[in-house]
Design an enzyme around this catalytic site. Structure first.
Site, PDB file in Angstrom:
ATOM      1  N   GLY A 225       0.854  -1.341   0.122  1.00  0.00           N
ATOM      2  CA  GLY A 225       0.005  -0.056   0.166  1.00  0.00           C
ATOM      3  C   GLY A 225       0.920   1.210   0.039  1.00  0.00           C
ATOM      4  O   GLY A 225       2.099   1.151  -0.524  1.00  0.00           O
ATOM      5  N   SER A 226       0.260   2.216   0.646  1.00  0.00           N
ATOM      6  CA  SER A 226       1.021   3.411   0.285  1.00  0.00           C
ATOM      7  C   SER A 226       2.271   3.647   1.517  1.00  0.00           C
ATOM      8  O   SER A 226       2.413   2.861   2.419  1.00  0.00           O
ATOM      9  CB  SER A 226      -0.016   4.785   0.821  1.00  0.00           C
ATOM     10  OG  SER A 226      -0.236   4.841   2.275  1.00  0.00           O
ATOM     11  N   ASN A 227       3.111   4.401   1.020  1.00  0.00           N
ATOM     12  CA  ASN A 227       4.064   4.900   1.919  1.00  0.00           C
ATOM     13  C   ASN A 227       3.872   5.270   3.220  1.00  0.00           C
ATOM     14  O   ASN A 227       4.373   4.798   4.353  1.00  0.00           O
ATOM     15  CB  ASN A 227       5.207   5.822   1.046  1.00  0.00           C
ATOM     16  CG  ASN A 227       6.389   5.849   1.633  1.00  0.00           C
ATOM     17  OD1 ASN A 227       6.814   6.830   2.609  1.00  0.00           O
ATOM     18  ND2 ASN A 227       7.439   5.161   1.174  1.00  0.00           N
ATOM     19  N   VAL A 229       1.126   4.728   5.067  1.00  0.00           N
ATOM     20  CA  VAL A 229       0.472   3.783   5.702  1.00  0.00           C
ATOM     21  C   VAL A 229       1.705   2.722   6.122  1.00  0.00           C
ATOM     22  O   VAL A 229       1.893   2.317   7.469  1.00  0.00           O
ATOM     23  CB  VAL A 229      -0.676   3.082   5.290  1.00  0.00           C
ATOM     24  CG1 VAL A 229      -1.248   1.800   6.094  1.00  0.00           C
ATOM     25  CG2 VAL A 229      -1.906   4.098   4.936  1.00  0.00           C
ATOM     26  N   GLY A 230       2.312   2.492   5.435  1.00  0.00           N
ATOM     27  CA  GLY A 230       3.597   1.521   5.749  1.00  0.00           C
ATOM     28  C   GLY A 230       4.301   1.740   6.722  1.00  0.00           C
ATOM     29  O   GLY A 230       4.995   1.245   7.285  1.00  0.00           O
ATOM     30  N   GLU A 247       5.578  -3.275   0.789  1.00  0.00           N
ATOM     31  CA  GLU A 247       5.864  -3.380  -0.295  1.00  0.00           C
ATOM     32  C   GLU A 247       5.002  -2.046  -0.588  1.00  0.00           C
ATOM     33  O   GLU A 247       3.716  -1.678  -0.793  1.00  0.00           O
ATOM     34  CB  GLU A 247       5.168  -4.343  -1.012  1.00  0.00           C
ATOM     35  CG  GLU A 247       5.661  -4.494  -2.486  1.00  0.00           C
ATOM     36  CD  GLU A 247       7.052  -4.338  -2.502  1.00  0.00           C
ATOM     37  OE1 GLU A 247       7.697  -3.499  -2.957  1.00  0.00           O
ATOM     38  OE2 GLU A 247       7.751  -5.376  -2.003  1.00  0.00           O
ATOM     39  N   CYS A 281       1.818   0.214  -8.639  1.00  0.00           N
ATOM     40  CA  CYS A 281       3.042   0.680  -8.107  1.00  0.00           C
ATOM     41  C   CYS A 281       3.921   0.603  -8.908  1.00  0.00           C
ATOM     42  O   CYS A 281       5.042   1.358  -8.964  1.00  0.00           O
ATOM     43  CB  CYS A 281       3.301  -0.029  -6.904  1.00  0.00           C
ATOM     44  SG  CYS A 281       3.283  -1.862  -6.863  1.00  0.00           S
TER      45      CYS A 281
HETATM   46  C1  UN1 Z   1       1.237  -3.365  -8.110  1.00  0.00           C
HETATM   47  O1  UN1 Z   1       1.044  -2.317  -8.802  1.00  0.00           O
HETATM   48  O2  UN1 Z   1       1.223  -3.490  -6.898  1.00  0.00           O
HETATM   49  O3  UN1 Z   1       4.519  -5.991 -12.649  1.00  0.00           O
HETATM   50  C2  UN1 Z   1       1.518  -4.767  -8.508  1.00  0.00           C
HETATM   51  C3  UN1 Z   1       3.160  -5.573 -12.612  1.00  0.00           C
HETATM   52  C4  UN1 Z   1       2.262  -6.423 -12.144  1.00  0.00           C
HETATM   53  C5  UN1 Z   1       1.983  -6.137 -10.556  1.00  0.00           C
HETATM   54  C6  UN1 Z   1       1.929  -4.987 -10.171  1.00  0.00           C
HETATM   55  N1  UN1 Z   1       2.585  -7.655 -12.441  1.00  0.00           N
HETATM   56  O4  UN1 Z   1       2.832  -4.474 -13.121  1.00  0.00           O
END
Ligand code: UN1
Length: 493
Positions: A225-227, A229-230, A247, A281
């Site tokens: 999730g977000s930085n 909250v992490g 992550e 992300c």
């Molecule tokens: C994410 O955006 O949290 O590599 C995961 C990717 C995808 C997973 C993204 N397989 O863009």
């Protein structure tokens, strides 16, 4: 549709009776409701998980894996139906939703294989008649907290390795996307997973997520999730001495060198910047281009953006869907205004879409800024929407320095035909994932997923690396000499 909690093999409304509406971001319609749980529901799930885990850990790993093989087959059988539901709750276009379900299928079969591996080491002892080895042991109850942008894939990255390794799971999915969680829980039950091994508790982050993080019987938290909250989770886990895998965000760049295949680079940029409406992300939010090809790249990007069809992701012809909700739209728009104030030049987009077709959903026009400098906030902060910034550089060294100048380090990409550039980039780009002649998205599940700096805290999702989060190493020494042998002392020197 209802998404209730799944605790000890049973569907239960939140103990408080509270519920939240689930909205389809493509048209603003309420498609169902989810349980709005409190600490009491988390506690019930953890209790069930704790009891179930003891038995589950005693099931031989290859047998545990058989459940995952069945989960993989069920996901495969229901791929289309799951993908459609995913598009309805999250908004991503149907082709991408199918891809996301496929990511879960891949993860199931891959992690099921771990049932017959889960390798440790054997190694010689320094003493005679003594045997040394290390084995992986489960940690117990694993707490999983996941975002709405990949409502099923990310849960599979975390829960499948946890379960094959002999743990039980309590999963708090994002409140925006509870239906993929409901479907996955049902599939686990159908696949024969004993009750209590996989539990789902819906709720908001501070209440339900917070209770999970704080629960004394949950020794490991895995969060995407977000930085912001992490960081809060890491602080709590630090105080409680819990293992925590984080992550978080990215500010991923595509580097385009002056010898690049520009057609390919444009395809890679458009796909990784505007796919999932930029809500990955791994999304490309910066293009770092060699000044010699900047005008030509801009021209081609503009042409390509104009061909993107925007709309409801269930329409097969649509390439860009909505963003998740009004709040996200407003955040994106604030960043766009900020970019203009900072002096960046808006090439295209920069506004929400309000025409009749878009009126009730949450749509933002694919947006490109150019003449962006590395110190601007739009070039440093995660926007999580269809907004990309073009920065120009004069050399590979400068491109790499600009890439590495942000606080994040998830993914990066370089387009070039020069093998020397490629190997320098592979060595010097400070990100957990590097692509050569491909955009910044599209990680495959059998490789470690994660990043450096503000993106994470040194752990990885997916791949064998994920097992490190969900297992402890146990080093075992068996002395069969029949006498006391003291390490480092009775070595016969
Ligand atoms: C994410 O955006 O949290 O590599 C995961 C990717 C995808 C997973 C993204 N397989 O863009």
């Amino acid at each position: 549709m209802k998404a209730w909690n799944f605790i000890d093999g049973e569907w239960k409304a939140a103990s408080s009776g509270q519920r939240a509406s689930v909205i389809n971001p493509a048209n603003g319609e309420v498609i169902g409701e989810a349980a709005l749980s409190t600490a009491a529901d988390i506690d019930a799930a953890v209790k069930a998980a704790k009891a179930a885990q003891k038995q589950w850990a005693l099931v031989p790993a290859p047998k545990r894996a058989e459940v995952l093989y069945r989960v993989g087959s069920l996901l495969k059988e229901r791929k289309e139906q799951l993908a459609r539901l995913l598009t309805m709750e999250m908004g991503k276009v149907i082709e991408e939703a199918r891809g996301e379900v496929q990511e879960g299928i891949d993860m199931a079969f891959y992690m099921a294989g771990e049932g017959r591996r889960l390798f440790g080491d054997t190694t010689p002892s320094e003493l005679k008649d003594k045997f040394a080895m290390s084995v992986r042991v489960p940690v117990g109850v694993v707490g999983i907290i996941t975002p709405w942008n990949f409502p099923i894939a990310i849960a599979t990255w975390k829960s499948f390795p946890a379960i094959v390794a002999g743990n039980a799971v309590v999963w708090k999915p994002a409140l925006e996307t509870p239906f993929m969680a409901r479907e996955l829980a049902a599939i686990f039950a159908e696949a024969g997973l004993p009750r209590g091994v996989f539990n789902v508790v819906h709720g908001d982050g501070p209440t339900a997520g917070g209770a999970l993080v704080e629960h004394p019987d949950v020794p490991v938290i895995s969060f995407t999730g977000s930085n912001d909250v992490g960081r809060q989770i890491a602080e709590k886990c630090g105080r409680l001495l819990k293992k925590v895998s984080l992550e978080m965000g990215g500010k991923n760049a595509v580097i385009v060198m002056d010898d690049a295949d520009l057609t390919l680079a444009v395809d890679g940029i458009i796909w990784s910047a505007f796919g999932t409406s930029g809500q990955r992300c791994t999304a490309c939010s910066r293009v770092i281009v060699h000044e010699r090809v900047k005008p030509e790249l801009e021209r081609r990007l503009l042409e390509a953006v104009k061909t993107l069809t925007i709309g409801n992701g269930l329409d097969e012809t649509v390439k860009v869907g909505p963003v998740i909700h009004e709040e996200a739209l407003q955040k994106i728009d604030r960043y766009v205004r900020l970019g203009v104030e900072e002096g960046a030049k808006l090439l295209i987009g920069g506004h929400r879409l309000r025409d009749d077709a878009y009126a009730r959903g949450f749509y933002y026009a694919p947006t490109i800024f150019t003449d962006v400098t590395p110190s601007m906030r739009i070039a440093r902060e995660e926007i999580f929407g269809p907004v990309v910034s073009i920065l120009s550089v004069g050399s590979l060294e400068e491109a790499i320095a600009v890439n590495n100048s942000v606080d994040y380090g998830l993914s990066s990409a370089i387009f070039t035909r020069d093998v020397n550039n490629v190997f320098r980039a592979m060595r010097d780009l400070d990100t957990g994932i590097v692509y050569v002649n491909a955009g910044t998205t599209g990680a495959e599940i059998h490789l470690p997923f994660g990043g450096t700096k503000g993106t994470g805290n040194g752990h990885r999702d997916s791949g064998v690396a994920a097992l490190d989060v969900f297992t402890e190493w146990r080093s075992i020494y068996v002395d069969f000499s029949g006498k006391l042998q003291r390490a480092q002392i009775d070595t016969g020197d």
